[in-house]
Scaffold this active site. Structure first.
Site, PDB file in Angstrom:
ATOM      1  N   HIS A 122      -3.720   2.765   6.278  1.00 53.23           N
ATOM      2  CA  HIS A 122      -4.212   1.746   5.349  1.00 53.23           C
ATOM      3  C   HIS A 122      -4.726   0.516   6.059  1.00 53.23           C
ATOM      4  O   HIS A 122      -3.945  -0.365   6.420  1.00 53.23           O
ATOM      5  CB  HIS A 122      -3.066   1.297   4.448  1.00 53.23           C
ATOM      6  CG  HIS A 122      -2.741   2.273   3.379  1.00 53.23           C
ATOM      7  ND1 HIS A 122      -2.907   1.994   2.053  1.00 53.23           N
ATOM      8  CD2 HIS A 122      -2.281   3.543   3.434  1.00 53.23           C
ATOM      9  CE1 HIS A 122      -2.553   3.045   1.340  1.00 53.23           C
ATOM     10  NE2 HIS A 122      -2.165   4.002   2.152  1.00 53.23           N
ATOM     11  N   ARG A 147      -8.141   4.466   5.259  1.00 54.15           N
ATOM     12  CA  ARG A 147      -8.510   3.915   3.951  1.00 54.15           C
ATOM     13  C   ARG A 147      -8.746   2.424   4.141  1.00 54.15           C
ATOM     14  O   ARG A 147      -7.946   1.750   4.801  1.00 54.15           O
ATOM     15  CB  ARG A 147      -7.356   4.146   2.974  1.00 54.15           C
ATOM     16  CG  ARG A 147      -7.594   3.549   1.603  1.00 54.15           C
ATOM     17  CD  ARG A 147      -6.379   3.689   0.701  1.00 54.15           C
ATOM     18  NE  ARG A 147      -5.823   2.381   0.406  1.00 54.15           N
ATOM     19  CZ  ARG A 147      -4.967   2.129  -0.597  1.00 54.15           C
ATOM     20  NH1 ARG A 147      -4.555   3.106  -1.378  1.00 54.15           N
ATOM     21  NH2 ARG A 147      -4.505   0.920  -0.805  1.00 54.15           N
ATOM     22  N   TYR A 159      -4.837  -6.169  -5.350  1.00 57.23           N
ATOM     23  CA  TYR A 159      -3.793  -5.174  -5.095  1.00 57.23           C
ATOM     24  C   TYR A 159      -4.066  -4.405  -3.798  1.00 57.23           C
ATOM     25  O   TYR A 159      -5.204  -4.022  -3.527  1.00 57.23           O
ATOM     26  CB  TYR A 159      -3.718  -4.197  -6.278  1.00 57.23           C
ATOM     27  CG  TYR A 159      -2.638  -3.155  -6.120  1.00 57.23           C
ATOM     28  CD1 TYR A 159      -1.294  -3.502  -6.193  1.00 57.23           C
ATOM     29  CD2 TYR A 159      -2.962  -1.828  -5.882  1.00 57.23           C
ATOM     30  CE1 TYR A 159      -0.299  -2.555  -6.044  1.00 57.23           C
ATOM     31  CE2 TYR A 159      -1.968  -0.868  -5.728  1.00 57.23           C
ATOM     32  CZ  TYR A 159      -0.640  -1.250  -5.811  1.00 57.23           C
ATOM     33  OH  TYR A 159       0.336  -0.304  -5.652  1.00 57.23           O
ATOM     34  N   ASP A 210      -9.716   3.277  -2.276  1.00 60.24           N
ATOM     35  CA  ASP A 210      -8.988   3.467  -3.539  1.00 60.24           C
ATOM     36  C   ASP A 210      -9.454   2.426  -4.556  1.00 60.24           C
ATOM     37  O   ASP A 210      -9.406   1.227  -4.280  1.00 60.24           O
ATOM     38  CB  ASP A 210      -7.482   3.305  -3.260  1.00 60.24           C
ATOM     39  CG  ASP A 210      -6.618   3.751  -4.430  1.00 60.24           C
ATOM     40  OD1 ASP A 210      -7.158   3.975  -5.520  1.00 60.24           O
ATOM     41  OD2 ASP A 210      -5.392   3.861  -4.225  1.00 60.24           O
ATOM     42  N   HIS A 212      -8.096   2.348  -7.656  1.00 59.73           N
ATOM     43  CA  HIS A 212      -6.935   2.083  -8.511  1.00 59.73           C
ATOM     44  C   HIS A 212      -7.270   2.116 -10.001  1.00 59.73           C
ATOM     45  O   HIS A 212      -6.802   1.262 -10.770  1.00 59.73           O
ATOM     46  CB  HIS A 212      -6.285   0.739  -8.136  1.00 59.73           C
ATOM     47  CG  HIS A 212      -5.663   0.767  -6.776  1.00 59.73           C
ATOM     48  ND1 HIS A 212      -6.107  -0.009  -5.727  1.00 59.73           N
ATOM     49  CD2 HIS A 212      -4.670   1.503  -6.265  1.00 59.73           C
ATOM     50  CE1 HIS A 212      -5.401   0.246  -4.651  1.00 59.73           C
ATOM     51  NE2 HIS A 212      -4.511   1.172  -4.950  1.00 59.73           N
ATOM     52  N   GLU A 236     -11.183   7.220  -4.297  1.00 65.41           N
ATOM     53  CA  GLU A 236      -9.959   7.590  -5.022  1.00 65.41           C
ATOM     54  C   GLU A 236      -9.838   6.862  -6.352  1.00 65.41           C
ATOM     55  O   GLU A 236     -10.115   5.661  -6.437  1.00 65.41           O
ATOM     56  CB  GLU A 236      -8.768   7.237  -4.121  1.00 65.41           C
ATOM     57  CG  GLU A 236      -7.426   7.481  -4.762  1.00 65.41           C
ATOM     58  CD  GLU A 236      -6.293   6.977  -3.872  1.00 65.41           C
ATOM     59  OE1 GLU A 236      -6.467   6.959  -2.630  1.00 65.41           O
ATOM     60  OE2 GLU A 236      -5.260   6.580  -4.416  1.00 65.41           O
ATOM     61  N   GLU A 262      -2.680  10.887  -8.451  1.00 66.26           N
ATOM     62  CA  GLU A 262      -1.348  10.459  -8.005  1.00 66.26           C
ATOM     63  C   GLU A 262      -0.436  10.172  -9.198  1.00 66.26           C
ATOM     64  O   GLU A 262       0.775  10.225  -9.057  1.00 66.26           O
ATOM     65  CB  GLU A 262      -1.439   9.259  -7.063  1.00 66.26           C
ATOM     66  CG  GLU A 262      -2.000   8.001  -7.683  1.00 66.26           C
ATOM     67  CD  GLU A 262      -2.137   6.861  -6.685  1.00 66.26           C
ATOM     68  OE1 GLU A 262      -2.720   7.076  -5.610  1.00 66.26           O
ATOM     69  OE2 GLU A 262      -1.658   5.757  -6.987  1.00 66.26           O
ATOM     70  N   ARG A 283      -4.463  14.627  -5.902  1.00 66.63           N
ATOM     71  CA  ARG A 283      -3.474  13.777  -5.234  1.00 66.63           C
ATOM     72  C   ARG A 283      -2.052  13.916  -5.782  1.00 66.63           C
ATOM     73  O   ARG A 283      -1.187  13.080  -5.521  1.00 66.63           O
ATOM     74  CB  ARG A 283      -3.926  12.322  -5.327  1.00 66.63           C
ATOM     75  CG  ARG A 283      -5.079  12.043  -4.392  1.00 66.63           C
ATOM     76  CD  ARG A 283      -5.559  10.625  -4.434  1.00 66.63           C
ATOM     77  NE  ARG A 283      -4.543   9.623  -4.293  1.00 66.63           N
ATOM     78  CZ  ARG A 283      -3.921   9.308  -3.161  1.00 66.63           C
ATOM     79  NH1 ARG A 283      -4.214   9.941  -2.045  1.00 66.63           N
ATOM     80  NH2 ARG A 283      -2.999   8.361  -3.138  1.00 66.63           N
ATOM     81  N   GLU A 339      -1.814  11.042   2.608  1.00 66.85           N
ATOM     82  CA  GLU A 339      -1.688   9.585   2.756  1.00 66.85           C
ATOM     83  C   GLU A 339      -0.405   9.262   3.514  1.00 66.85           C
ATOM     84  O   GLU A 339       0.625   9.900   3.306  1.00 66.85           O
ATOM     85  CB  GLU A 339      -1.645   8.933   1.362  1.00 66.85           C
ATOM     86  CG  GLU A 339      -1.508   7.423   1.406  1.00 66.85           C
ATOM     87  CD  GLU A 339      -1.494   6.797   0.011  1.00 66.85           C
ATOM     88  OE1 GLU A 339      -1.322   7.531  -0.973  1.00 66.85           O
ATOM     89  OE2 GLU A 339      -1.669   5.570  -0.065  1.00 66.85           O
ATOM     90  N   TRP A 402      -5.104   0.024 -14.889  1.00 64.93           N
ATOM     91  CA  TRP A 402      -4.608   0.196 -13.527  1.00 64.93           C
ATOM     92  C   TRP A 402      -5.552   1.064 -12.793  1.00 64.93           C
ATOM     93  O   TRP A 402      -5.873   2.132 -13.214  1.00 64.93           O
ATOM     94  CB  TRP A 402      -3.237   0.881 -13.549  1.00 64.93           C
ATOM     95  CG  TRP A 402      -2.239  -0.028 -12.994  1.00 64.93           C
ATOM     96  CD1 TRP A 402      -1.279  -0.693 -13.696  1.00 64.93           C
ATOM     97  CD2 TRP A 402      -2.109  -0.401 -11.633  1.00 64.93           C
ATOM     98  NE1 TRP A 402      -0.564  -1.460 -12.840  1.00 64.93           N
ATOM     99  CE2 TRP A 402      -1.048  -1.306 -11.546  1.00 64.93           C
ATOM    100  CE3 TRP A 402      -2.795  -0.085 -10.445  1.00 64.93           C
ATOM    101  CZ2 TRP A 402      -0.636  -1.891 -10.363  1.00 64.93           C
ATOM    102  CZ3 TRP A 402      -2.396  -0.659  -9.267  1.00 64.93           C
ATOM    103  CH2 TRP A 402      -1.328  -1.542  -9.224  1.00 64.93           C
TER     104      TRP A 402
HETATM  105  C1  GCO Z   1      -1.991   4.625  -3.202  1.00 63.54           C
HETATM  106  C2  GCO Z   1      -1.623   3.911  -4.402  1.00 63.54           C
HETATM  107  C3  GCO Z   1      -0.386   3.098  -4.435  1.00 63.54           C
HETATM  108  C4  GCO Z   1       0.177   3.167  -5.847  1.00 63.54           C
HETATM  109  C5  GCO Z   1       1.649   3.008  -5.844  1.00 63.54           C
HETATM  110  C6  GCO Z   1       2.171   3.172  -7.237  1.00 63.54           C
HETATM  111  O1  GCO Z   1      -3.020   5.264  -3.244  1.00 63.54           O
HETATM  112  O2  GCO Z   1      -1.242   4.566  -2.244  1.00 63.54           O
HETATM  113  O3  GCO Z   1      -2.558   3.718  -5.370  1.00 63.54           O
HETATM  114  O4  GCO Z   1      -0.540   1.804  -4.015  1.00 63.54           O
HETATM  115  O5  GCO Z   1      -0.443   2.214  -6.649  1.00 63.54           O
HETATM  116  O6  GCO Z   1       2.197   3.934  -4.973  1.00 63.54           O
HETATM  117  O7  GCO Z   1       3.545   3.255  -7.268  1.00 63.54           O
HETATM  118 MG    MG Z   2      -4.000   5.295  -5.068  1.00 58.29          MG
END
Ligand code: GCO
Ligand code: MG
Length: 402
Positions: A122, A147, A159, A210, A212, A236, A262, A283, A339, A402
């Site tokens: 990251h 990333r 974030y 990402d 999000h 992502e 995810e 994911r 990841e 989100w």
């Molecule tokens: C990622 C994520 C995380 C999530 C978090 C949620 O790709 O790693 O988006 O930051 O937001 O793990 O609990």
């Molecule tokens: Mg993510």
């Protein structure tokens, strides 16, 4: 091999983790991650009140039957709380099966399909220049994939950006922090990030990003199209993931590869995305998608449609989940990427483990089972602390996705 004990351990070595520990009558133990970020005690209580009593006396070797019993046998199916609890049981039973067979879990899954598991780290920064420099740090350490996230001008507390190197903490103690979001500022800014990264570091590594879940389908389609020249490994979570048909629109407009899932907990959440080939990387994880047993079903379906894995691996997925993930990643034919955000020293002390990171790759433990444990004495020194992910609001004060 009967289950004689199933206990839930909640600990907070810097962040909250929930772990299920199952013991059999012949003295074997197995662990499973049951952490659901920001909703930890809901899973702990689901396990303690509703699942653990069902486990006592069951044959620990019947992994599939236990999965079916907990999923199909319950009237209320799916959902993150239920599926995280089932995952914890499932993973603990795979751990026990590995120990009783004297084999690491990846051997039980068919053995190695690869020697090592490519991860992405990251990179982040409060400016594009800082992020570009941070990408360079990862590449210098041998990462094959990075990333990149950068703070968006005018978006306070973007974030995923923190002052800590290599990681950020997704949740914070107390009530949810409010973060500001502006799609316009983000879309104006983020293509410049990829331009600067490719300009400085070239194309000889995988670049990821990402979103999000923050964009609408047409905004995501436009972004994907605009950044095609930078050849991302994947973009992502461009849109809220549960709206599977939104991805049709994205697909119609761009060849930028798409990753999502995810937040998914069932094969039903991604069936359409996979069978219509609307995504490139799925994911879903061991901990949030029903354990190794259910994740394997998702990945087998994905294999049929040329979709590869790209498992979530932020720091809220405990070392128990990561251990299991590396076994799955090692064994499956359609692995894409994993990841990897390293855990803190305190977390590693509570969860001693045998999987190792080296030069941009993860290697599974060779110990029988998962090769991870929980040090209960150390765990007891870190009491639970209520914590939440932030909530995003727009400039007009309304809540954003989100
Ligand atoms: C990622 C994520 C995380 C999530 C978090 C949620 O790709 O790693 O988006 O930051 O937001 O793990 O609990
Ligand atoms: Mg993510």
């Amino acid at each position: 091999m009967k289950i004689v004990d199933a206990k839930v351990i909640v600990t907070s070595p810097g962040r909250n983790f929930v772990t299920l520990k199952i013991t059999t009558d012949d003295g074997l133990t197995g662990v499973g991650d049951a952490t659901l970020n920001g909703r930890e005690l809901a899973v702990a209580s689901y396990l303690t009140e509703h699942v653990c009593p069902l486990l006592i006396g069951r044959d620990a070797s019947r992994i599939e039957d236990t999965w079916q019993f907990l999923y199909r046998g319950a009237y209320w199916r799916r959902g993150p709380v239920t599926m995280t609890a089932i995952a914890a049981v499932d993973v603990a039973l795979w751990d026990i099966k590995g120990k009783s067979a004297g084999l690491p879990v990846y051997q039980l899954l068919g053995g190695r399909s690869r020697d090592r598991v490519m991860v992405y780290g990251h990179a982040q920064g409060s400016t594009i220049e800082e992020t570009v420099a941070d990408v360079g740090r990862f590449l210098a350490r041998g990462y094959q994939a990075v990333r990149a996230q950068t703070a968006v001008p005018g978006v306070s507390g973007t974030y995923g950006i923190s002052s800590e190197p290599d990681r950020y903490e997704p949740a914070s103690a107390g009530l949810p922090e409010a973060s500001l979001w502006s799609t316009q500022s983000y879309l104006n800014h983020v293509p410049d990030l990829f331009d600067a990264i490719r300009d400085t570091h070239g194309y000889d590594f995988q670049l990821l990003h990402d979103v999000h879940h923050r964009l609408s389908p047409i905004e995501a389609a436009g972004l994907g199209k605009a950044i095609e020249p930078y050849r991302l490994f994947c973009l992502e979570d461009p849109t809220p993931a549960e709206d599977q048909t939104a991805f049709r629109l994205i697909r119609q407009h761009t060849t930028t590869p798409i990753a999502t899932g995810e937040v998914f907990n069932s094969i039903m959440d991604c069936q359409q995305l996979i069978t219509e080939r609307l995504i490139d990387y799925i994911r879903t994880t061991v901990v949030h998608a029903g354990g190794i047993t259910h994740l394997r079903r998702i990945l087998s379906l994905a294999e049929l449609y040329g979709v590869r894995s790209g498992a979530h691996g932020a720091t809220d997925l405990s070392p128990v989940c990561l251990a299991a993930a590396v076994h799955v990643d090692t064994a499956i034919p359609n692995f894409g990427i994993q990841e990897y955000m390293p855990h803190t020293d305190a977390t590693n002390e509570v969860f001693p483990h045998g999987h190792r990171f080296h030069d941009g790759y993860l290697y599974p433990s060779e110990e029988p089972g998962l090769g991870v444990d929980i040090d209960e004495e150390a765990a007891a020194t870190y009491p639970y602390q209520r914590a939440y992910l932030p909530v995003a609001r727009l400039h007009d004060g309304s809540v954003h996705d989100w």
